[in-house]
Design a protein around this motif. Structure first.
Motif, PDB file in Angstrom:
ATOM      1  N   MET A 282      23.693  38.373  61.502  1.00 35.38           N
ATOM      2  CA  MET A 282      23.131  37.865  60.212  1.00 35.38           C
ATOM      3  C   MET A 282      22.293  36.632  60.446  1.00 35.38           C
ATOM      4  O   MET A 282      22.974  35.860  61.025  1.00 35.38           O
ATOM      5  CB  MET A 282      24.127  37.877  59.107  1.00 35.38           C
ATOM      6  CG  MET A 282      23.732  37.179  57.751  1.00 35.38           C
ATOM      7  SD  MET A 282      24.907  37.558  56.509  1.00 35.38           S
ATOM      8  CE  MET A 282      23.752  37.330  55.212  1.00 35.38           C
ATOM      9  N   PHE A 283      21.026  36.456  60.109  1.00 29.00           N
ATOM     10  CA  PHE A 283      20.463  35.128  60.025  1.00 29.00           C
ATOM     11  C   PHE A 283      20.691  33.876  59.454  1.00 29.00           C
ATOM     12  O   PHE A 283      20.563  32.786  59.610  1.00 29.00           O
ATOM     13  CB  PHE A 283      18.933  35.689  59.607  1.00 29.00           C
ATOM     14  CG  PHE A 283      18.151  36.190  60.907  1.00 29.00           C
ATOM     15  CD1 PHE A 283      17.327  35.285  61.697  1.00 29.00           C
ATOM     16  CD2 PHE A 283      18.063  37.441  61.139  1.00 29.00           C
ATOM     17  CE1 PHE A 283      16.733  35.780  62.726  1.00 29.00           C
ATOM     18  CE2 PHE A 283      17.484  38.001  61.976  1.00 29.00           C
ATOM     19  CZ  PHE A 283      16.517  37.163  63.023  1.00 29.00           C
ATOM     20  N   ILE A 284      21.589  34.024  58.342  1.00 27.11           N
ATOM     21  CA  ILE A 284      21.730  32.848  57.598  1.00 27.11           C
ATOM     22  C   ILE A 284      22.700  31.714  58.277  1.00 27.11           C
ATOM     23  O   ILE A 284      22.581  30.460  58.294  1.00 27.11           O
ATOM     24  CB  ILE A 284      22.547  33.245  56.392  1.00 27.11           C
ATOM     25  CG1 ILE A 284      22.382  31.822  55.255  1.00 27.11           C
ATOM     26  CG2 ILE A 284      24.055  33.440  56.390  1.00 27.11           C
ATOM     27  CD1 ILE A 284      20.806  31.889  54.591  1.00 27.11           C
ATOM     28  N   ILE A 285      23.608  32.050  59.316  1.00 24.12           N
ATOM     29  CA  ILE A 285      24.453  31.440  60.059  1.00 24.12           C
ATOM     30  C   ILE A 285      23.693  30.445  60.900  1.00 24.12           C
ATOM     31  O   ILE A 285      23.502  29.394  61.070  1.00 24.12           O
ATOM     32  CB  ILE A 285      25.660  32.047  60.799  1.00 24.12           C
ATOM     33  CG1 ILE A 285      26.331  32.451  59.690  1.00 24.12           C
ATOM     34  CG2 ILE A 285      26.465  30.977  61.798  1.00 24.12           C
ATOM     35  CD1 ILE A 285      27.173  31.702  58.690  1.00 24.12           C
ATOM     36  N   PRO A 286      22.704  31.257  61.828  1.00 24.88           N
ATOM     37  CA  PRO A 286      21.835  30.470  62.713  1.00 24.88           C
ATOM     38  C   PRO A 286      20.587  29.628  62.038  1.00 24.88           C
ATOM     39  O   PRO A 286      20.489  28.477  62.501  1.00 24.88           O
ATOM     40  CB  PRO A 286      21.174  31.761  63.441  1.00 24.88           C
ATOM     41  CG  PRO A 286      21.655  32.806  63.325  1.00 24.88           C
ATOM     42  CD  PRO A 286      22.728  32.777  61.962  1.00 24.88           C
TER      43      PRO A 286
ATOM     44  N   MET B 154      11.385  34.392  57.447  1.00 21.26           N
ATOM     45  CA  MET B 154      10.606  35.514  57.251  1.00 21.26           C
ATOM     46  C   MET B 154      11.220  37.098  57.691  1.00 21.26           C
ATOM     47  O   MET B 154      10.974  38.011  57.181  1.00 21.26           O
ATOM     48  CB  MET B 154       9.354  35.484  58.047  1.00 21.26           C
ATOM     49  CG  MET B 154       8.552  34.221  57.368  1.00 21.26           C
ATOM     50  SD  MET B 154       7.833  34.455  55.832  1.00 21.26           S
ATOM     51  CE  MET B 154       6.809  35.901  55.951  1.00 21.26           C
ATOM     52  N   PRO B 155      12.083  36.984  58.775  1.00 21.22           N
ATOM     53  CA  PRO B 155      12.886  38.252  58.838  1.00 21.22           C
ATOM     54  C   PRO B 155      13.792  38.754  58.000  1.00 21.22           C
ATOM     55  O   PRO B 155      13.835  39.742  57.898  1.00 21.22           O
ATOM     56  CB  PRO B 155      13.553  38.052  60.335  1.00 21.22           C
ATOM     57  CG  PRO B 155      12.889  36.765  60.844  1.00 21.22           C
ATOM     58  CD  PRO B 155      12.537  35.918  59.817  1.00 21.22           C
ATOM     59  N   ILE B 156      14.320  37.902  57.047  1.00 17.04           N
ATOM     60  CA  ILE B 156      15.022  38.295  56.183  1.00 17.04           C
ATOM     61  C   ILE B 156      14.760  38.358  54.831  1.00 17.04           C
ATOM     62  O   ILE B 156      15.202  38.996  53.908  1.00 17.04           O
ATOM     63  CB  ILE B 156      16.566  37.485  56.176  1.00 17.04           C
ATOM     64  CG1 ILE B 156      16.262  36.065  55.851  1.00 17.04           C
ATOM     65  CG2 ILE B 156      17.123  37.680  57.518  1.00 17.04           C
ATOM     66  CD1 ILE B 156      17.587  35.176  55.716  1.00 17.04           C
ATOM     67  N   SER B 157      13.367  37.905  54.604  1.00 19.50           N
ATOM     68  CA  SER B 157      12.990  37.729  53.068  1.00 19.50           C
ATOM     69  C   SER B 157      11.434  37.607  53.163  1.00 19.50           C
ATOM     70  O   SER B 157      10.774  36.698  53.695  1.00 19.50           O
ATOM     71  CB  SER B 157      13.582  36.632  52.195  1.00 19.50           C
ATOM     72  OG  SER B 157      13.057  36.618  50.942  1.00 19.50           O
ATOM     73  N   THR B 158      10.581  37.987  52.364  1.00 22.27           N
ATOM     74  CA  THR B 158       9.304  37.960  52.172  1.00 22.27           C
ATOM     75  C   THR B 158       8.935  37.670  50.764  1.00 22.27           C
ATOM     76  O   THR B 158       7.776  37.723  50.263  1.00 22.27           O
ATOM     77  CB  THR B 158       8.111  38.906  52.969  1.00 22.27           C
ATOM     78  OG1 THR B 158       8.722  40.203  52.341  1.00 22.27           O
ATOM     79  CG2 THR B 158       8.529  38.788  54.373  1.00 22.27           C
ATOM     80  N   SER B 159       9.624  37.391  49.775  1.00 24.20           N
ATOM     81  CA  SER B 159       9.828  37.415  48.198  1.00 24.20           C
ATOM     82  C   SER B 159       9.257  36.184  48.127  1.00 24.20           C
ATOM     83  O   SER B 159       9.929  35.257  48.438  1.00 24.20           O
ATOM     84  CB  SER B 159      11.151  37.883  47.664  1.00 24.20           C
ATOM     85  OG  SER B 159      11.112  37.315  46.211  1.00 24.20           O
TER      86      SER B 159
END
Length: 195
Positions: free
Chosen positions: A1-5, A131-136
């Motif tokens: 998951m990208f949030i921790i990095p 960008m890899p987890i959200s484009t909204s």
């Protein structure tokens, strides 16, 4: 998951010594925290504008040039490794020589557009982690706000605890810089391992 990095990168990048933090600390020591808050307000506004610009720039660009995301990841990763090495090899800061207080909102705002640490912070955080987890567009607004808040928390910490923090850093600066550098390298490597 990208949030921790992403959080690791944002916290390490924001709390390590940089122009905004050093100016906040120096201003608070010479002018007081109340006057320094004007500078920090300018930093917040400028940082938010930069985060939004990079968010929406990436949003518009990504559909037309798909390979740019990979290149931005590489550039961001290389910058983080460079920054980590620079932090780990840095010498003690000489904040005493900065005796000019720049405590205005206007200076804080304009300075962000000349501050490479904030500009590269925005480029790296948005293109490599967000960008890899959200484009909204709405989510990009919230990520931009979150990245700005983390940066401002760092500025306020350096301002509020400037004297105490500087004394602590003068004693333990080398181990602190080593830990911050290693955490930054972790953030850089996680760009590619999280895919």
């Amino acid at each position: 998951m990208f949030i921790i990095p992403l959080l690791t990168y944002a916290i390490v990048s924001s709390f390590t010594p940089g122009p905004n933090n050093i100016i906040s600390m120096t201003n608070a020591r010479s002018q007081g925290v109340r006057k320094t808050m004007r500078f920090i307000g300018g930093v917040a506004a400028g940082c938010m504008v930069i985060m939004l610009l990079w968010s929406y720039f990436n949003l518009v660009l990504k559909p037309f040039i798909p390979k740019i995301n990979f290149m931005m990841n590489i550039l961001g990763c290389l910058y983080m490794i460079y920054l980590a090495i620079k932090i780990m090899r840095s010498k003690p800061q000489d904040a005493e020589r900065r005796d000019v207080a720049l405590c205005t909102f206007t200076f804080g705002f304009i300075f962000q557009f000349m501050n490479p640490k904030v500009i590269l912070y925005g480029i790296t955080a948005i293109s490599s982690f967000v960008m890899p987890i959200s484009t909204s567009p709405i989510q990009l607004l919230f990520y931009s706000l979150g990245l700005t808040i983390i940066g401002i928390c760092a500025n306020m910490t350096w301002a509020l605890f400037g004297s105490l923090f500087k004394n602590w850093l003068s004693r333990y600066e080398r181990p602190f810089n080593l830990v911050m550098g290693l955490l930054l390298i972790y953030s850089a490597v996680s760009i590619f391992t999280a895919n």
